[in-house]
Write an enzyme that holds these catalytic residues in place. Structure first.
Site, PDB file in Angstrom:
ATOM      1  N   GLN A  81      -4.746  -1.252   9.278  1.00 41.28           N
ATOM      2  CA  GLN A  81      -4.705  -2.751   8.935  1.00 41.28           C
ATOM      3  C   GLN A  81      -5.204  -3.655   9.991  1.00 41.28           C
ATOM      4  O   GLN A  81      -4.962  -3.616  11.024  1.00 41.28           O
ATOM      5  CB  GLN A  81      -3.277  -2.691   8.768  1.00 41.28           C
ATOM      6  CG  GLN A  81      -2.987  -4.280   7.849  1.00 41.28           C
ATOM      7  CD  GLN A  81      -3.656  -4.130   6.357  1.00 41.28           C
ATOM      8  OE1 GLN A  81      -3.821  -3.448   5.763  1.00 41.28           O
ATOM      9  NE2 GLN A  81      -3.979  -5.454   5.927  1.00 41.28           N
ATOM     10  N   LYS A  92       0.693  -1.307  -0.087  1.00 47.74           N
ATOM     11  CA  LYS A  92       0.105  -0.113   0.140  1.00 47.74           C
ATOM     12  C   LYS A  92       0.761   1.170  -0.161  1.00 47.74           C
ATOM     13  O   LYS A  92       0.540   2.245  -0.604  1.00 47.74           O
ATOM     14  CB  LYS A  92      -1.084  -0.080   1.101  1.00 47.74           C
ATOM     15  CG  LYS A  92      -2.102  -0.993   1.183  1.00 47.74           C
ATOM     16  CD  LYS A  92      -2.875  -1.367   2.383  1.00 47.74           C
ATOM     17  CE  LYS A  92      -3.760  -2.214   2.125  1.00 47.74           C
ATOM     18  NZ  LYS A  92      -4.661  -2.834   3.124  1.00 47.74           N
ATOM     19  N   ASP A 114     -11.163   2.898   3.334  1.00 45.67           N
ATOM     20  CA  ASP A 114     -11.626   1.319   3.336  1.00 45.67           C
ATOM     21  C   ASP A 114     -12.995   1.232   3.019  1.00 45.67           C
ATOM     22  O   ASP A 114     -13.730   0.025   2.854  1.00 45.67           O
ATOM     23  CB  ASP A 114     -11.032   0.713   4.821  1.00 45.67           C
ATOM     24  CG  ASP A 114      -9.889   0.154   4.579  1.00 45.67           C
ATOM     25  OD1 ASP A 114      -9.424  -0.364   3.600  1.00 45.67           O
ATOM     26  OD2 ASP A 114      -9.350  -0.006   5.645  1.00 45.67           O
TER      27      ASP A 114
HETATM   28  N1  GUN Z   1      -6.902  -6.587   6.021  1.00 46.84           N
HETATM   29  C1  GUN Z   1      -7.057  -7.362   5.132  1.00 46.84           C
HETATM   30  N2  GUN Z   1      -7.740  -6.801   4.122  1.00 46.84           N
HETATM   31  C2  GUN Z   1      -7.888  -5.469   4.654  1.00 46.84           C
HETATM   32  C3  GUN Z   1      -8.428  -4.286   4.068  1.00 46.84           C
HETATM   33  O1  GUN Z   1      -8.676  -3.915   3.087  1.00 46.84           O
HETATM   34  N3  GUN Z   1      -8.439  -3.010   4.774  1.00 46.84           N
HETATM   35  C4  GUN Z   1      -7.783  -3.308   6.003  1.00 46.84           C
HETATM   36  N4  GUN Z   1      -7.656  -2.169   6.622  1.00 46.84           N
HETATM   37  N5  GUN Z   1      -7.404  -4.373   6.567  1.00 46.84           N
HETATM   38  C5  GUN Z   1      -7.224  -5.300   5.851  1.00 46.84           C
END
Ligand code: GUN
Length: 283
Positions: free
Chosen positions: A97, A53, A120
């Site tokens: 996350q 990311k 998100d």
């Molecule tokens: N953990 C696994 N996928 C995601 C996601 O799309 N966003 C976040 N914040 N955590 C994750």
């Protein structure tokens, strides 16, 4: 005839190029789009995701703020940090996350993120806006899947879309986006009695279960569009989806591979959302 591939890598590249152009335009107006990524603890998969990311942000000229926080962090300390980021005008998107360590209540954490920075699309206000069709963020994975359909020239209007899986992150919002695009939507899950009978009716089939070989060729209508959201490992440890790719590709009209399908699109849509947040901050 084998199905045509929807190439998530190529499409994600295209989306990133669009975002990069928008980033330059915003920078010219004095705004540097910025995403804060909070990683609590040292879950190995999360570390990889977060690294991607951050690299994606750099790739399109955005600023990223990666905060690695100790696994022993208290919930109050994390919430306090989120509240600071909520009011930091130089930060446009906040991503915590998941999963979080056991002592931290994820729903409290999500509820603390400002909906204006909720890239998100996990906050109940964001989900509610999506549900009633108000403007706002779209969740990254379902948004990426819709973009893949579009790239294949598939208009969901009047089609029967079957979503397998009902998670808050994928299944439910995916069904909502398909409904908004005027598909007739069926959501299947672990208590659906005859899954194959449902999936065989699908013009658009979205597999979001998290189980290898969940969807086999006999469950797919000839010519259907098959979107594979699964992220699993096969017996050799290789990344694979929920769909038996080799079998289903002989039946489907379009299919997304794993890897190189939905995954890269999810990451690209996070950039789109961060861009959207930064643009909204101008007004
Ligand atoms: N953990 C696994 N996928 C995601 C996601 O799309 N966003 C976040 N914040 N955590 C994750």
């Amino acid at each position: 005839m084998a199905a045509q591939l929807i190439d998530g890598n190529a499409l994600a590249r295209q989306v990133r190029a669009e975002v990069a152009t928008q980033v330059q335009a915003l920078k010219a107006q004095g705004v540097v789009p910025a995403l804060a990524v909070l990683l609590v603890g040292d879950d190995p998969a999360s570390q990889v995701y977060v690294k991607h990311k951050v690299a994606d942000c750099e790739g399109v000229g955005m600023r990223s703020i990666l905060e690695r926080l100790p696994a022993s962090l208290s919930q109050e300390t994390l919430l306090a940090r989120i509240r600071e980021l909520n009011v930091d005008a130089t930060v446009h998107g906040i991503l915590v996350q998941l999963p979080l360590p056991a002592q931290i209540d994820a729903s409290q954490v999500i509820a603390t993120i400002s909906p204006a920075k909720d890239v998100d699309c996990f906050h109940v206000a964001s989900v509610g806006a999506l549900m009633v069709g108000l403007p706002g963020f779209k969740p990254c994975t379902p948004h990426g899947c819709m973009r893949m359909l579009q790239s294949a020239g598939v208009d969901p209007r009047g089609k029967h879309a079957v979503v397998v899986g009902r998670s808050n992150i994928v299944g439910k919002p995916m069904a909502m986006l398909l409904l908004q695009a005027s598909a007739t939507v069926t959501v299947c899950h672990s208590a659906t009695p005859d899954l194959a009978a449902m999936t065989r009716q699908a013009d658009i089939l979205v597999a979001a279960v998290g189980k290898r070989n969940m969807i086999t060729a006999d469950m797919v209508k000839p010519g259907a569009v098959v979107i594979d959201v699964g992220m699993n490992r096969d017996t050799a440890g290789k990344l694979c989806g929920d769909v038996d790719f080799e079998g289903v590709r002989e039946v489907a009209g379009w299919i997304t591979p794993v890897p190189g399908g939905v995954g890269p699109m999810t990451r690209a849509m996070l950039l789109v959302n961060t861009m959207q947040a930064a643009q909204a901050s101008l007004h």
